[in-house]
Design a protein around this motif. Structure first.
Motif, PDB file in Angstrom:
ATOM      1  N   SER A   1       0.839  -1.208   0.000  1.00 47.64           N
ATOM      2  CA  SER A   1       0.000   0.000   0.000  1.00 47.64           C
ATOM      3  C   SER A   1       0.868   1.250   0.000  1.00 47.64           C
ATOM      4  N   THR A   2       1.932   1.240   0.803  1.00 49.34           N
ATOM      5  CA  THR A   2       2.854   2.371   0.855  1.00 49.34           C
ATOM      6  C   THR A   2       3.556   2.551  -0.492  1.00 49.34           C
ATOM      7  N   ILE A   3       4.019   1.457  -1.082  1.00 48.37           N
ATOM      8  CA  ILE A   3       4.676   1.513  -2.397  1.00 48.37           C
ATOM      9  C   ILE A   3       3.712   2.103  -3.423  1.00 48.37           C
ATOM     10  N   HIS A   4       2.474   1.641  -3.407  1.00 46.18           N
ATOM     11  CA  HIS A   4       1.456   2.125  -4.347  1.00 46.18           C
ATOM     12  C   HIS A   4       1.238   3.626  -4.190  1.00 46.18           C
ATOM     13  N   ASP A   5       1.146   4.094  -2.955  1.00 48.43           N
ATOM     14  CA  ASP A   5       0.902   5.512  -2.699  1.00 48.43           C
ATOM     15  C   ASP A   5       2.068   6.387  -3.137  1.00 48.43           C
ATOM     16  N   ARG A   6       3.278   5.849  -3.118  1.00 48.10           N
ATOM     17  CA  ARG A   6       4.474   6.641  -3.425  1.00 48.10           C
ATOM     18  C   ARG A   6       4.994   6.461  -4.843  1.00 48.10           C
ATOM     19  N   LYS A   7       4.411   5.544  -5.595  1.00 47.59           N
ATOM     20  CA  LYS A   7       4.961   5.271  -6.927  1.00 47.59           C
ATOM     21  C   LYS A   7       4.735   6.449  -7.866  1.00 47.59           C
ATOM     22  N   MET A   8       5.662   6.596  -8.798  1.00 45.91           N
ATOM     23  CA  MET A   8       5.575   7.683  -9.765  1.00 45.91           C
ATOM     24  C   MET A   8       4.532   7.351 -10.818  1.00 45.91           C
ATOM     25  N   GLU A   9       3.860   8.379 -11.293  1.00 42.67           N
ATOM     26  CA  GLU A   9       2.866   8.198 -12.338  1.00 42.67           C
ATOM     27  C   GLU A   9       3.533   7.632 -13.589  1.00 42.67           C
ATOM     28  N   GLY A  10       2.892   6.673 -14.204  1.00 36.87           N
ATOM     29  CA  GLY A  10       3.430   6.071 -15.420  1.00 36.87           C
ATOM     30  C   GLY A  10       4.347   4.888 -15.178  1.00 36.87           C
ATOM     31  N   VAL A  11       4.668   4.607 -13.915  1.00 36.51           N
ATOM     32  CA  VAL A  11       5.521   3.472 -13.567  1.00 36.51           C
ATOM     33  C   VAL A  11       4.618   2.350 -13.067  1.00 36.51           C
ATOM     34  N   SER A  12       4.831   1.151 -13.557  1.00 35.33           N
ATOM     35  CA  SER A  12       3.976   0.038 -13.140  1.00 35.33           C
ATOM     36  C   SER A  12       4.183  -0.274 -11.660  1.00 35.33           C
ATOM     37  N   PHE A  13       3.135  -0.796 -11.052  1.00 42.32           N
ATOM     38  CA  PHE A  13       3.217  -1.150  -9.644  1.00 42.32           C
ATOM     39  C   PHE A  13       4.270  -2.233  -9.424  1.00 42.32           C
ATOM     40  N   THR A  14       4.290  -3.242 -10.280  1.00 43.75           N
ATOM     41  CA  THR A  14       5.256  -4.331 -10.127  1.00 43.75           C
ATOM     42  C   THR A  14       6.687  -3.806 -10.204  1.00 43.75           C
ATOM     43  N   SER A  15       6.949  -2.920 -11.122  1.00 47.82           N
ATOM     44  CA  SER A  15       8.271  -2.316 -11.229  1.00 47.82           C
ATOM     45  C   SER A  15       8.597  -1.525  -9.966  1.00 47.82           C
ATOM     46  N   SER A  16       7.617  -0.840  -9.417  1.00 49.49           N
ATOM     47  CA  SER A  16       7.820  -0.081  -8.185  1.00 49.49           C
ATOM     48  C   SER A  16       8.147  -1.001  -7.012  1.00 49.49           C
ATOM     49  N   VAL A  17       7.515  -2.171  -6.967  1.00 47.65           N
ATOM     50  CA  VAL A  17       7.803  -3.140  -5.901  1.00 47.65           C
ATOM     51  C   VAL A  17       9.238  -3.631  -6.032  1.00 47.65           C
TER      52      VAL A  17
END
Length: 86
Positions: free
Chosen positions: A53-69
């Protein structure tokens, strides 16, 4: 709480179910990434759902969630103040 992981092969990405702010979704990560995520959650005394949830809230727009994880895991493990495994 461990995520549900559907194994397709031993090294490729596996789908796992997580919750992001009570919304259930699936993520495909390699087994070592799942292992690292669970290790981080244990070390931080948080659930993987809370971390995601924290990763999702902080991820940059246009970047996939999986890549952010994956990026979060790498940055956490490479951080000198995070002694994972000790």
């Amino acid at each position: 709480i461990r995520s549900e992981i559907k194994k397709t092969n031993s090294t490729g990405p596996h789908a796992g179910n997580i919750r992001i702010h009570r919304r259930r979704t699936s993520v495909r990560l390699e087994p070592k990434m799942w292992e690292a995520l669970h290790t981080i959650a244990k070390k931080e005394s948080r659930s993987i759902h809370d971390i995601c949830s924290t990763i999702h809230d902080r991820k940059m727009e246009g970047v996939s969630f999986t890549s952010s994880v994956r990026t979060y895991i790498l940055e956490y493990l490479c951080s000198p103040d995070k002694n994972v495994g000790t």
